[in-house]
Write an enzyme that holds these catalytic residues in place. Structure first.
Site, PDB file in Angstrom:
ATOM      1  CB  ALA A   1      -9.196 -22.431-102.652  1.00 30.51           C
ATOM      2  CE1 TYR A   2      -5.971 -14.969 -99.698  1.00 34.39           C
ATOM      3  CE2 TYR A   2      -7.532 -13.619-100.927  1.00 34.39           C
ATOM      4  CZ  TYR A   2      -6.550 -13.737 -99.955  1.00 34.39           C
ATOM      5  OH  TYR A   2      -6.152 -12.633 -99.239  1.00 34.39           O
TER       6      TYR A   2
ATOM      7  CG  ASN B   1      -1.258 -10.882 -90.999  1.00 32.94           C
ATOM      8  OD1 ASN B   1      -1.716 -10.102 -91.830  1.00 32.94           O
ATOM      9  ND2 ASN B   1      -0.052 -11.450 -91.154  1.00 32.94           N
TER      10      ASN B   1
ATOM     11  CG  ASP C   1       2.456 -24.308 -89.576  1.00 31.29           C
ATOM     12  OD1 ASP C   1       1.276 -23.981 -89.830  1.00 31.29           O
ATOM     13  OD2 ASP C   1       3.153 -24.992 -90.340  1.00 31.29           O
TER      14      ASP C   1
ATOM     15  CB  SER D   1      -9.427 -10.721 -98.726  1.00 26.30           C
ATOM     16  OG  SER D   1      -9.366 -10.466-100.103  1.00 26.30           O
TER      17      SER D   1
ATOM     18  CB  VAL E   1      -1.513  -4.499 -99.095  1.00 32.44           C
ATOM     19  CG1 VAL E   1      -0.286  -4.011 -98.340  1.00 32.44           C
ATOM     20  CG2 VAL E   1      -2.783  -3.901 -98.491  1.00 32.44           C
ATOM     21  NE  ARG E   2       3.794  -0.213-102.685  1.00 26.56           N
ATOM     22  CZ  ARG E   2       2.952   0.803-102.522  1.00 26.56           C
ATOM     23  NH1 ARG E   2       1.904   0.939-103.299  1.00 26.56           N
ATOM     24  NH2 ARG E   2       3.160   1.700-101.559  1.00 26.56           N
ATOM     25  CB  THR E   3       2.575  -8.095 -99.062  1.00 29.07           C
ATOM     26  OG1 THR E   3       1.489  -8.770 -99.727  1.00 29.07           O
ATOM     27  CG2 THR E   3       2.028  -7.030 -98.127  1.00 29.07           C
TER      28      THR E   3
HETATM   29  P1  NAP Z   1       2.568 -12.243 -97.208  1.00 29.31           P
HETATM   30  O1  NAP Z   1       3.604 -11.196 -97.308  1.00 29.31           O
HETATM   31  O2  NAP Z   1       2.559 -13.383 -98.161  1.00 29.31           O
HETATM   32  O3  NAP Z   1       2.560 -12.764 -95.704  1.00 29.31           O
HETATM   33  C1  NAP Z   1       1.815 -13.889 -95.323  1.00 29.31           C
HETATM   34  C2  NAP Z   1       2.263 -14.264 -93.927  1.00 29.31           C
HETATM   35  O4  NAP Z   1       1.490 -15.402 -93.507  1.00 29.31           O
HETATM   36  C3  NAP Z   1       3.744 -14.679 -93.871  1.00 29.31           C
HETATM   37  O5  NAP Z   1       4.304 -14.249 -92.672  1.00 29.31           O
HETATM   38  C4  NAP Z   1       3.636 -16.200 -93.911  1.00 29.31           C
HETATM   39  O6  NAP Z   1       4.734 -16.866 -93.326  1.00 29.31           O
HETATM   40  C5  NAP Z   1       2.408 -16.377 -93.040  1.00 29.31           C
HETATM   41  N1  NAP Z   1       1.881 -17.742 -93.110  1.00 29.31           N
HETATM   42  C6  NAP Z   1       1.511 -18.444 -94.204  1.00 29.31           C
HETATM   43  N2  NAP Z   1       1.132 -19.695 -93.829  1.00 29.31           N
HETATM   44  C7  NAP Z   1       1.275 -19.754 -92.489  1.00 29.31           C
HETATM   45  C8  NAP Z   1       1.052 -20.761 -91.516  1.00 29.31           C
HETATM   46  N3  NAP Z   1       0.616 -21.991 -91.850  1.00 29.31           N
HETATM   47  N4  NAP Z   1       1.281 -20.492 -90.207  1.00 29.31           N
HETATM   48  C9  NAP Z   1       1.729 -19.271 -89.840  1.00 29.31           C
HETATM   49  N5  NAP Z   1       1.995 -18.284 -90.705  1.00 29.31           N
HETATM   50  C10 NAP Z   1       1.752 -18.526 -92.017  1.00 29.31           C
HETATM   51  O7  NAP Z   1       1.100 -11.630 -97.394  1.00 29.31           O
HETATM   52  P2  NAP Z   1       0.354 -10.344 -96.800  1.00 29.31           P
HETATM   53  O8  NAP Z   1      -0.154  -9.602 -97.965  1.00 29.31           O
HETATM   54  O9  NAP Z   1       1.150  -9.655 -95.743  1.00 29.31           O
HETATM   55  O10 NAP Z   1      -0.891 -11.091 -96.141  1.00 29.31           O
HETATM   56  C11 NAP Z   1      -1.289 -10.936 -94.791  1.00 29.31           C
HETATM   57  C12 NAP Z   1      -2.788 -11.174 -94.702  1.00 29.31           C
HETATM   58  O11 NAP Z   1      -3.458 -10.164 -95.480  1.00 29.31           O
HETATM   59  C13 NAP Z   1      -3.230 -12.510 -95.294  1.00 29.31           C
HETATM   60  O12 NAP Z   1      -4.234 -13.070 -94.487  1.00 29.31           O
HETATM   61  C14 NAP Z   1      -3.794 -12.137 -96.651  1.00 29.31           C
HETATM   62  O13 NAP Z   1      -4.748 -13.054 -97.100  1.00 29.31           O
HETATM   63  C15 NAP Z   1      -4.395 -10.771 -96.335  1.00 29.31           C
HETATM   64  N6  NAP Z   1      -4.616  -9.923 -97.499  1.00 29.31           N
HETATM   65  C16 NAP Z   1      -3.594  -9.454 -98.243  1.00 29.31           C
HETATM   66  C17 NAP Z   1      -3.864  -8.628 -99.332  1.00 29.31           C
HETATM   67  C18 NAP Z   1      -2.788  -8.053-100.194  1.00 29.31           C
HETATM   68  O14 NAP Z   1      -3.127  -7.373-101.200  1.00 29.31           O
HETATM   69  N7  NAP Z   1      -1.525  -8.211 -99.877  1.00 29.31           N
HETATM   70  C19 NAP Z   1      -5.193  -8.312 -99.660  1.00 29.31           C
HETATM   71  C20 NAP Z   1      -6.211  -8.808 -98.888  1.00 29.31           C
HETATM   72  C21 NAP Z   1      -5.916  -9.605 -97.794  1.00 29.31           C
HETATM   73  P3  NAP Z   1       5.998 -17.400 -94.225  1.00 29.31           P
HETATM   74  O15 NAP Z   1       6.926 -16.217 -94.414  1.00 29.31           O
HETATM   75  O16 NAP Z   1       6.580 -18.482 -93.379  1.00 29.31           O
HETATM   76  O17 NAP Z   1       5.434 -17.898 -95.525  1.00 29.31           O
END
Ligand code: NAP
Length: 248
Positions: free
Chosen positions: A168-169, A71, A45, A117, A204-206
């Site tokens: 905040a993000y 990440n 964490d 981002s 991104v699709r997540t």
């Molecule tokens: P996601 O599917 O929500 O994944 C986020 C990941 O971060 C999950 O594994 C989550 O773990 C983990 N996490 C959250 N809080 C944490 C903590 N305190 N310690 C350790 N791990 C933690 O989102 P994603 O889209 O893959 O995001 C990955 C990165 O890309 C992020 O930094 C996000 O800001 C960035 N991003 C995403 C997009 C987009 O469109 N998707 C766009 C720009 C930037 P849990 O499963 O335990 O919650």
């Protein structure tokens, strides 16, 4: 060439899981970290100083680290001082805490990648706040001071008048990009020639990005993997999308 070791935070799903897959395809030994204990994952964490310190000890015992991909990230509902604090603690301070703890065990030629981002573009802040972020002389203490003033301004209801967005993000990712520049400067004299850069993965699709996002996790992970495996004469202190430098 000896096997390189990478660590990816927040690797149990989304872009992080895909970065792990692509780095393994390139032949790296990859430790996938997850905040919840899971088989096959390192527990981390990024808000826990204890978790981060335990990981640094483990990696030190196991011979060190070549690649760190910060990440892990959150995009929380709502807006207020509490959301600002919790968002910064993961998206900015989580990356800072993890990087600071693992830097001592990083090898020559190490690579640090921050997943930022499009919301981390400087255009998200205005006036004196923007000038302070953009100041090439901004150091770590100045960055922390600036970011802490955001939380105070949100609590006082003065953040908009001072040039901050009600998001905040966005502030956390602008500050993460500033941290990349600060770290690049701090590491400039380090004989290990460690490169540190940020990626804008696009939408991104997540779970965070939702199902309507136009980009796949493969698209979102590719530039992080490229930055993680840059050659020795590669860039540092930059912001990249689709393997190209973009303006901050
Ligand atoms: P996601 O599917 O929500 O994944 C986020 C990941 O971060 C999950 O594994 C989550 O773990 C983990 N996490 C959250 N809080 C944490 C903590 N305190 N310690 C350790 N791990 C933690 O989102 P994603 O889209 O893959 O995001 C990955 C990165 O890309 C992020 O930094 C996000 O800001 C960035 N991003 C995403 C997009 C987009 O469109 N998707 C766009 C720009 C930037 P849990 O499963 O335990 O919650």
């Amino acid at each position: 060439m000896p096997e390189r070791t990478a660590l990816v935070t927040g690797a149990n799903r989304g872009i992080g899981a895909e970065i792990v897959r692509q780095l393994r395809d390139k032949g790296l030994r990859v430790l996938a970290a997850s905040r919840e204990p899971r088989d096959g994952f390192v527990s981390l964490d990024v808000t826990s100083a204890g978790d981060v310190a335990a990981l640094a000890r483990r990696l030190g015992d196991e011979g060190g680290l070549d690649v760190l991909v910060n990440n892990a990230g959150v995009s929380l509902e709502g807006f207020g001082a509490d959301v600002a604090r919790r968002t910064l603690d993961v998206n900015l301070y989580g990356a800072m805490r993890t990087t600071d703890a693992l830097l001592p065990v990083m090898h020559v030629g190490g690579r640090i990648v921050m997943i930022s981002s499009g919301m981390g573009e400087l255009s998200g802040v205005r006036g004196a706040v923007r000038e302070r972020f953009a100041d090439p002389g901004l150091d770590r203490a100045g960055l922390v001071d600036l970011v802490e003033s955001f939380v105070r301004d949100v609590a006082a209801g003065t953040h908009a008048a001072r040039g901050w967005p009600s998001n905040a993000y966005s502030v956390s990712k602008i500050a993460l990009n500033a941290l990349v520049r600060v770290l690049a400067r701090e590491l400039a004299a380090d004989p290990r020639r460690i490169l540190v850069n940020a990626e804008n993965p696009g939408w991104v699709r997540t779970r965070m990005g939702g199902s309507s996002a136009p980009r796949s996790v493969q698209d979102g992970a590719r530039t992080a993997v490229w930055l993680a495996t840059l050659p020795g004469d590669g860039p540092t202190g930059g912001f990249f999308r689709d393997e190209r430098a973009i303006p901050w």
